[in-house]
Design an enzyme around this catalytic site. Structure first.
Site, short mmCIF file in Angstrom:
data_model
loop_
_atom_site.label_atom_id
_atom_site.label_comp_id
_atom_site.label_asym_id
_atom_site.label_seq_id
_atom_site.Cartn_x
_atom_site.Cartn_y
_atom_site.Cartn_z
N LYS A 54 7.50 -4.68 -4.28
CA LYS A 54 7.67 -3.27 -4.44
C LYS A 54 8.94 -2.75 -4.20
O LYS A 54 9.52 -1.82 -5.20
CB LYS A 54 6.67 -2.41 -3.45
N GLN A 98 0.79 -0.48 3.59
CA GLN A 98 0.28 -1.66 2.83
C GLN A 98 -1.20 -2.05 3.52
O GLN A 98 -1.33 -2.16 4.86
CB GLN A 98 1.10 -2.80 3.09
N ASP A 121 -0.88 6.10 -3.63
CA ASP A 121 -1.91 4.94 -3.71
C ASP A 121 -3.19 5.51 -4.37
O ASP A 121 -4.06 4.94 -4.72
CB ASP A 121 -2.24 4.45 -2.28
N1 GUN Z 1 -3.61 -3.78 -0.60
C1 GUN Z 1 -4.26 -4.59 -1.61
N2 GUN Z 1 -3.79 -3.59 -2.78
C2 GUN Z 1 -3.42 -2.51 -2.01
C3 GUN Z 1 -2.72 -1.43 -2.90
O1 GUN Z 1 -3.24 -1.23 -3.95
N3 GUN Z 1 -2.38 -0.38 -1.88
C4 GUN Z 1 -1.97 -0.70 -0.44
N4 GUN Z 1 -1.55 0.31 0.08
N5 GUN Z 1 -2.42 -1.85 -0.13
C5 GUN Z 1 -3.20 -2.63 -0.77
#
Ligand code: GUN
Length: 287
Positions: A54, A98, A121
């Site tokens: 990211k 996350q 998100d």
């Molecule tokens: N863990 C797995 N997929 C995601 C996601 O799309 N966003 C976040 N914040 N954590 C994740």
């Protein structure tokens, strides 16, 4: 004839080029550099890779990435305090925590603390509700990426029979909701299958578009797929033989008209849509 491969890698690259121009414009015309805060608690290896990717993706398009890496035993109340300070920080347009979080921290409590207008998100209940009624500001990233892959590969979604395998809050439920909306790139008839579904193949075999987020390697086999279907594989399974999806790719590609590979299918689209949401959050601030 084997299926056409839908390359998420290629679509992601095209979209990220478009973002660079948008971000330049935001900087020039409004003096705004979109900022994304990413919070990682603990040392889960897969999460560490995602967070690193990211950061790299943000830097490449010109988004300011602010990383907070915290130890696995970080107290919940301190994490909430950090999020509250990020909520107030004008340089931060998007906040991503996350998942999964360590067991001693309530995911719900944490996600509820993020301001809905910074929730890139799309996991805050306000944003989940807005999606449900067709008023979404931020679509959750993986489902939004799937919709883009369908649109940009020329797949007819309107009136299509879509079958989703998996009912998670991150993929299954939101993609069903997105494709169900009365809007462009949607208007599908949607069925969701899950672990308690009776006779799964009877559903999957009806699908014009089959979206698989089962969390199980090669859960969908060729005899479960209609000839000419479009198959989207959301699975990421790390096996000794390497990465594989939730679809038996080699067999299903002989039956399907189009299929996404793993890796290089849905994966690159998730981060792309996160970038898109962060730019949108910055733009919404102007208005
Ligand atoms: N863990 C797995 N997929 C995601 C996601 O799309 N966003 C976040 N914040 N954590 C994740």
């Amino acid at each position: 004839m084997p299926a056409e491969i839908i390359s998420g890698k290629q679509v992601a690259e095209e979209m990220r080029e478009e973002f660079k121009e948008e971000i330049e414009k935001l900087k020039k015309e409004h003096g705004i550099t979109p900022g994304l805060a990413v919070v990682l608690v603990g040392e889960d290896p897969a999460s560490q890779v995602y967070v690193k990717n990211k950061k790299i993706a943000c830097e490449k398009v010109g988004i300011n990435s602010i990383e907070h890496r915290l130890p696995a035993d970080y107290p919940e109340d301190k994490l909430i305090e950090l999020i509250e300070s990020l909520n107030k920080d004008d340089k931060v347009h998007g906040i991503l925590v996350q998942l999964p979080l360590p067991k001693h921290i309530s995911e719900v409590k944490v996600l509820y603390t993020i301001l809905p207008e910074k929730d890139v998100d799309g996991f805050h209940p306000v944003n989940v509700g807005k999606l449900m009624i067709g008023e979404a500001d931020f679509l959750p990233c993986t489902p939004a990426g799937i919709q883009q892959l369908l649109i940009r590969s020329g797949t007819k979604i309107e009136g299509a029979e879509v079958v989703v395998v998996g009912r998670s809050n991150i993929v299954g439920k939101p993609i069903a909701n997105i494709l169900l909306q009365k809007s462009d790139g949607a208007n599908a008839t949607v069925t969701i299958c899950h672990t308690r579904t009776k006779d799964m193949p009877s559903h999957t075999k009806r699908a014009d578009i089959l979206i698989v987020a089962a969390g199980k390697p090669k859960a969908v086999t060729a005899n479960m797929v209609k000839k000419g279907a479009v198959v989207i594989d959301v699975g990421v399974n790390r096996l000794e033989s390497g990465l594989c999806g939730d679809v038996d790719f080699e067999a299903v590609k002989e039956v399907a008209a189009k299929i996404t590979p793993v890796p290089g299918g849905v994966g690159p689209m998730t981060i792309t849509m996160l970038l898109k949401n962060t730019i949108k959050a910055a733009k919404l601030r102007i208005n």
